[in-house]
Design a protein around this motif. Structure first.
Motif, short mmCIF file in Angstrom:
data_model
loop_
_atom_site.label_atom_id
_atom_site.label_comp_id
_atom_site.label_asym_id
_atom_site.label_seq_id
_atom_site.Cartn_x
_atom_site.Cartn_y
_atom_site.Cartn_z
N PRO A 125 0.78 -1.24 0.00
CA PRO A 125 0.00 0.00 0.00
C PRO A 125 0.82 1.30 0.00
O PRO A 125 0.25 2.37 -0.18
N ASN A 126 2.11 1.23 0.16
CA ASN A 126 2.90 2.46 0.25
C ASN A 126 2.80 3.38 -0.97
O ASN A 126 2.84 4.60 -0.81
N PRO A 127 2.64 2.86 -2.19
CA PRO A 127 2.51 3.78 -3.34
C PRO A 127 1.18 4.53 -3.40
O PRO A 127 1.02 5.43 -4.21
N TYR A 128 0.21 4.14 -2.55
CA TYR A 128 -1.12 4.73 -2.64
C TYR A 128 -1.08 6.23 -2.36
O TYR A 128 -0.54 6.67 -1.36
N SER A 129 -1.71 6.99 -3.27
CA SER A 129 -1.75 8.44 -3.09
C SER A 129 -3.15 8.98 -3.35
O SER A 129 -3.32 10.13 -3.72
N GLY A 130 -4.15 8.13 -3.18
CA GLY A 130 -5.53 8.51 -3.43
C GLY A 130 -6.01 7.91 -4.73
O GLY A 130 -5.22 7.55 -5.59
N GLY A 131 -7.32 7.79 -4.89
CA GLY A 131 -7.87 7.21 -6.11
C GLY A 131 -7.75 5.71 -6.13
O GLY A 131 -7.87 5.04 -5.12
N SER A 132 -7.46 5.18 -7.30
CA SER A 132 -7.38 3.74 -7.49
C SER A 132 -6.21 3.13 -6.72
O SER A 132 -5.15 3.74 -6.57
N TRP A 133 -6.43 1.90 -6.28
CA TRP A 133 -5.40 1.14 -5.57
C TRP A 133 -4.57 0.28 -6.52
O TRP A 133 -3.71 -0.48 -6.08
N GLU A 134 -4.79 0.38 -7.83
CA GLU A 134 -4.13 -0.53 -8.76
C GLU A 134 -2.61 -0.48 -8.68
O GLU A 134 -1.95 -1.48 -8.88
N GLN A 135 -2.03 0.67 -8.37
CA GLN A 135 -0.58 0.78 -8.29
C GLN A 135 0.00 0.08 -7.05
O GLN A 135 1.21 -0.03 -6.91
N CYS A 136 -0.87 -0.45 -6.21
CA CYS A 136 -0.44 -1.15 -5.01
C CYS A 136 -0.42 -2.67 -5.17
O CYS A 136 -0.07 -3.39 -4.23
N TRP A 137 -0.79 -3.16 -6.36
CA TRP A 137 -0.87 -4.60 -6.60
C TRP A 137 0.21 -5.03 -7.58
O TRP A 137 0.36 -4.46 -8.65
N PHE A 138 0.94 -6.08 -7.18
CA PHE A 138 2.06 -6.59 -7.98
C PHE A 138 1.93 -8.10 -8.15
O PHE A 138 1.46 -8.79 -7.25
N LEU A 139 2.37 -8.58 -9.29
CA LEU A 139 2.44 -10.02 -9.54
C LEU A 139 3.77 -10.51 -8.98
O LEU A 139 4.83 -10.15 -9.48
N ASP A 140 3.69 -11.28 -7.91
CA ASP A 140 4.88 -11.82 -7.28
C ASP A 140 5.33 -13.08 -8.02
O ASP A 140 6.51 -13.29 -8.27
N SER A 141 4.36 -13.93 -8.37
CA SER A 141 4.67 -15.17 -9.09
C SER A 141 3.46 -15.58 -9.93
O SER A 141 2.32 -15.40 -9.50
N SER A 142 3.74 -16.15 -11.08
CA SER A 142 2.64 -16.56 -11.96
C SER A 142 1.88 -17.76 -11.42
O SER A 142 0.79 -18.06 -11.88
N SER A 143 2.44 -18.44 -10.41
CA SER A 143 1.73 -19.57 -9.81
C SER A 143 2.18 -19.78 -8.37
O SER A 143 3.31 -19.45 -8.00
N LEU A 144 1.27 -20.33 -7.58
CA LEU A 144 1.59 -20.67 -6.20
C LEU A 144 2.71 -21.70 -6.16
O LEU A 144 3.62 -21.63 -5.33
N ALA A 145 2.68 -22.65 -7.09
CA ALA A 145 3.73 -23.68 -7.13
C ALA A 145 5.10 -23.05 -7.35
O ALA A 145 6.07 -23.39 -6.66
N ALA A 146 5.21 -22.13 -8.30
CA ALA A 146 6.50 -21.48 -8.57
C ALA A 146 6.93 -20.63 -7.38
O ALA A 146 8.12 -20.58 -7.05
N TRP A 147 5.99 -19.98 -6.72
CA TRP A 147 6.30 -19.16 -5.54
C TRP A 147 6.88 -20.04 -4.43
O TRP A 147 7.87 -19.67 -3.78
N LEU A 148 6.26 -21.20 -4.23
CA LEU A 148 6.77 -22.14 -3.22
C LEU A 148 8.16 -22.63 -3.59
O LEU A 148 9.03 -22.78 -2.71
N GLU A 149 8.39 -22.86 -4.87
CA GLU A 149 9.73 -23.29 -5.32
C GLU A 149 10.79 -22.23 -4.99
O GLU A 149 11.89 -22.57 -4.58
N THR A 150 10.46 -20.94 -5.17
CA THR A 150 11.44 -19.90 -4.84
C THR A 150 11.72 -19.88 -3.34
O THR A 150 12.85 -19.66 -2.93
N TRP A 151 10.69 -20.13 -2.54
CA TRP A 151 10.90 -20.20 -1.09
C TRP A 151 11.80 -21.38 -0.74
O TRP A 151 12.77 -21.23 0.01
N LEU A 152 11.52 -22.55 -1.30
CA LEU A 152 12.32 -23.74 -1.01
C LEU A 152 13.77 -23.56 -1.46
O LEU A 152 14.69 -24.03 -0.80
#
Length: 185
Positions: A125-152
């Motif tokens: 939420p730090n980029p939020y400056s009023g209006g839409s919240w879209e600038q506060c959402w990021f794609l961390d990983s295209s899949s939960l499986a790939a995200w878990l692999e980066t953690w492992l």
């Protein structure tokens, strides 16, 4: 292609080695209750993690939230954030994205249960400056499986030494944010 059975076993092994007092897994009745309260199905891999590994308490950094609680849990956090978005001119939280862990400072990792691969999103939420919240959402990983692999593998952006590596892949703006937030009200 990631072998999901193998991945769940490796996550369970890492979870057990990281914590001596890991909560037990949940049963099908708890999954059904959570899905009933959410109004949609959990992503299948996320449901397996809660059913076969533990009711939270494992994963990167602050670790996955419990599904129903006690205290802060996936379902309660989702319902609170969605309620705040309902009827708002600029909704903050999209339908179908469940917060699975907090990174601190009001940042969350969430799984898009409406996406086939269970995209993992970062709400920052730090980029939020009023209006839409879209600038506060990021794609961390295209899949939960790939995200878990980066953690492992210890290669996620959230790792302590991440910014010292040349191969760091940082979360990118979520291209569906504007659409999903517009339909969230």
């Amino acid at each position: 292609m990631i072998d999901i059975d193998d991945l769940v076993q490796r996550v369970a092994g890492r979870a057990a080695s990281d914590s001596e007092d890991l909560p037990g897994p949940v049963d099908d009745a708890v999954i059904a209750e959570a899905e009933g309260r959410l109004g949609f199905a959990l992503h299948p891999l996320l449901a397996r993690l809660y059913r076969e590994v533990a009711d939270g308490g494992f994963g990167p950094d602050y670790r996955l939230l419990p599904l129903l609680g006690p205290g802060s849990g996936v379902v309660g956090e989702y319902l609170t954030r969605r309620e705040a978005s309902r009827g708002a001119e600029h909704p903050e939280w999209p339908h179908g994205v469940v917060p699975i862990l907090t990174w601190g400072c009001a940042m969350y990792a969430g799984v898009d249960c409406l996406s086939e691969d269970g995209q993992v999103l970062l709400f920052e939420p730090n980029p939020y400056s009023g209006g839409s919240w879209e600038q506060c959402w990021f794609l961390d990983s295209s899949s939960l499986a790939a995200w878990l692999e980066t953690w492992l593998a210890g290669t996620g952006w959230f790792e302590e030494d991440a910014f010292d590596r040349d191969d760091l892949i940082e979360p990118q703006p979520w291209d569906q944010a504007a659409h999903r937030l517009a339909s969230a009200a």
